[in-house]
Design an enzyme around this catalytic site. Structure first.
Site, PDB file in Angstrom:
ATOM      1  N   LYS A 194       0.863  -1.191   0.000  1.00 27.31           N
ATOM      2  CA  LYS A 194       0.000   0.000   0.000  1.00 27.31           C
ATOM      3  C   LYS A 194       0.893   1.232   0.000  1.00 27.31           C
ATOM      4  O   LYS A 194       1.717   1.418   0.892  1.00 27.31           O
ATOM      5  CB  LYS A 194      -0.901  -0.022   1.235  1.00 27.31           C
ATOM      6  N   LYS A 242      -2.244  -1.581  -3.725  1.00 29.88           N
ATOM      7  CA  LYS A 242      -3.092  -0.396  -3.666  1.00 29.88           C
ATOM      8  C   LYS A 242      -2.264   0.864  -3.777  1.00 29.88           C
ATOM      9  O   LYS A 242      -1.251   0.950  -3.085  1.00 29.88           O
ATOM     10  CB  LYS A 242      -3.841  -0.413  -2.333  1.00 29.88           C
TER      11      LYS A 242
HETATM   12  C1  PBG Z   1      -7.474   3.350   5.646  1.00 29.08           C
HETATM   13  C2  PBG Z   1      -7.739   3.258   4.194  1.00 29.08           C
HETATM   14  C3  PBG Z   1      -7.542   4.223   3.193  1.00 29.08           C
HETATM   15  C4  PBG Z   1      -8.070   3.676   2.019  1.00 29.08           C
HETATM   16  C5  PBG Z   1      -8.540   2.412   2.338  1.00 29.08           C
HETATM   17  N1  PBG Z   1      -8.303   2.155   3.682  1.00 29.08           N
HETATM   18  C6  PBG Z   1      -7.019   5.593   3.252  1.00 29.08           C
HETATM   19  C7  PBG Z   1      -5.648   5.892   3.628  1.00 29.08           C
HETATM   20  O1  PBG Z   1      -4.805   5.016   3.813  1.00 29.08           O
HETATM   21  O2  PBG Z   1      -5.400   7.080   3.793  1.00 29.08           O
HETATM   22  C8  PBG Z   1      -8.127   4.364   0.694  1.00 29.08           C
HETATM   23  C9  PBG Z   1      -9.227   3.928  -0.218  1.00 29.08           C
HETATM   24  C10 PBG Z   1      -9.502   4.822  -1.364  1.00 29.08           C
HETATM   25  O3  PBG Z   1      -8.857   5.865  -1.606  1.00 29.08           O
HETATM   26  O4  PBG Z   1     -10.430   4.478  -2.104  1.00 29.08           O
HETATM   27  N2  PBG Z   1      -6.158   3.363   6.043  1.00 29.08           N
END
Ligand code: PBG
Length: 323
Positions: A194, A247
């Site tokens: 991520k 992601k």
């Molecule tokens: C929580 C999380 C996030 C997303 C999914 N789980 C945001 C982040 O890490 O700031 C992003 C999902 C999206 O942008 O569609 N940590």
């Protein structure tokens, strides 16, 4: 060589194109994210994500039924709690929004597979994904809270948990906690690679989880790193991840492809909020054919190697695929 070889022969009609198509999409591939908020009778459109809503538990049942009736097997739940504090206690409250939503949805649509996002950022008043001390997110103390959150989701009836915090060691901590509490059969889908991405912007409005200071670069990955993704994924698999996720998706198709080649567990990719909003905005302006762009993006994610796609487009795409 030309004129013997003419690749256009296999492109002549839609029928032959269908026959030689290498990648196909199905509603089975999709996981649809839902944002659960507190209160009753709430259904509020997220301005930067047209077609997506924050919904209270009573309202979300209808959405869950619609998702399942379109042939989409699964949803991913995010919670927007009434109270936020330093340690995100609403995240592991048995009466929390997500816990309530799980029970309600399971009751109404038992076969819909419920995955929960396990993270602190929606529940902490500072908006970071863990406990903060001296401006820094504390890795090891956060593991305990994430484990409590995952167990409370499992107790409420979640089918799978998906940690998205990017703390080191959280898959193992969650696996041990689930096993200890009698949830040996609940799989973990880890947000393994991520990245610290600008494409999460609209989501943070949706989930009300913008960090109040600083950013997430000390825990999410540097967008410039490719090899590191393989290390992150390898660690999560060793720790017990059943499905691993990359992601965002679109700027990271190379990562999806690398991970697909290197590992044999199912690979999920998260087509994130910013990727959705770009298409929606350009579509609204008449600058792009929204539907075609959507299908092309989803196909590219699948072609790169994703088995599962988390996407806000799931319902719209399923409608097209079901025609
Ligand atoms: C929580 C999380 C996030 C997303 C999914 N789980 C945001 C982040 O890490 O700031 C992003 C999902 C999206 O942008 O569609 N940590």
């Amino acid at each position: 060589m030309f004129p013997i070889h003419r690749p256009r022969r296999l492109r002549k009609t839609e029928t032959i194109r269908r026959m030689v198509r290498e990648t196909s999409l199905s509603p089975d591939d999709f996981i649809y994210p839902l944002f659960i908020t507190f209160g009753r009778g709430v259904k509020k459109e997220i301005s930067s994500m047209p077609g997506c809503f924050q919904e209270s538990v009573d309202k979300v049942v209808k959405s869950a039924k619609e998702v399942y009736s379109l042939g989409i097997p699964s949803v991913l739940l995010f919670g927007i709690p009434e109270h936020k504090d330093e340690v995100g206690s609403s995240a592991y409250d048995e009466h929390g929004v997500v816990q309530k939503a799980i029970k309600t949805i399971k009751n109404a649509v038992p076969k819909l597979y419920i995955i929960t996002d396990v993270c602190m950022c929606e529940y902490t008043n500072h908006g970071h994904c863990g406990i903060v001390k001296n401006g820094d997110v504390q890795n090891d103390p956060t593991l305990e809270l994430l484990s409590k959150e995952a167990v409370s989701h499992a107790k409420a009836g979640a089918d799978m948990v998906a940690p998205s915090d990017m703390m080191d060691g959280r898959v193992r901590a969650i696996r041990l906690a689930l096993d200890r509490e009698g949830f040996k059969e609940i799989p973990i889908m880890s947000y393994a690679a991520k990245y610290a991405s600008a494409f999460y912007g609209p989501f943070r409005e949706a989930a009300e989880s913008t960090p109040q200071y600083g950013d997430r670069r000390s825990y999410q990955m540097d967008p410039a790193n490719r090899r590191e993704a393989l290390r992150e994924v390898a660690l999560d698999i060793e720790e017990g991840a059943d499905i691993i996720m990359v992601k965002p998706a679109l700027s990271y198709l190379d990562i999806i492809s690398d991970v697909r080649d290197a590992f044999d567990v199912p690979v999920a990719a998260y087509n994130v909020s910013g990727e959705y909003s770009l298409v929606k905005a350009a579509g609204k302006l008449g600058w792009i054919d929204e539907q075609r762009a959507m299908m092309e993006i989803l196909t590219s994610i699948k072609r790169a190697g994703a088995d599962l796609i988390l996407t806000y487009f799931a319902k719209e795409a399923a409608k097209i695929l079901n025609k």
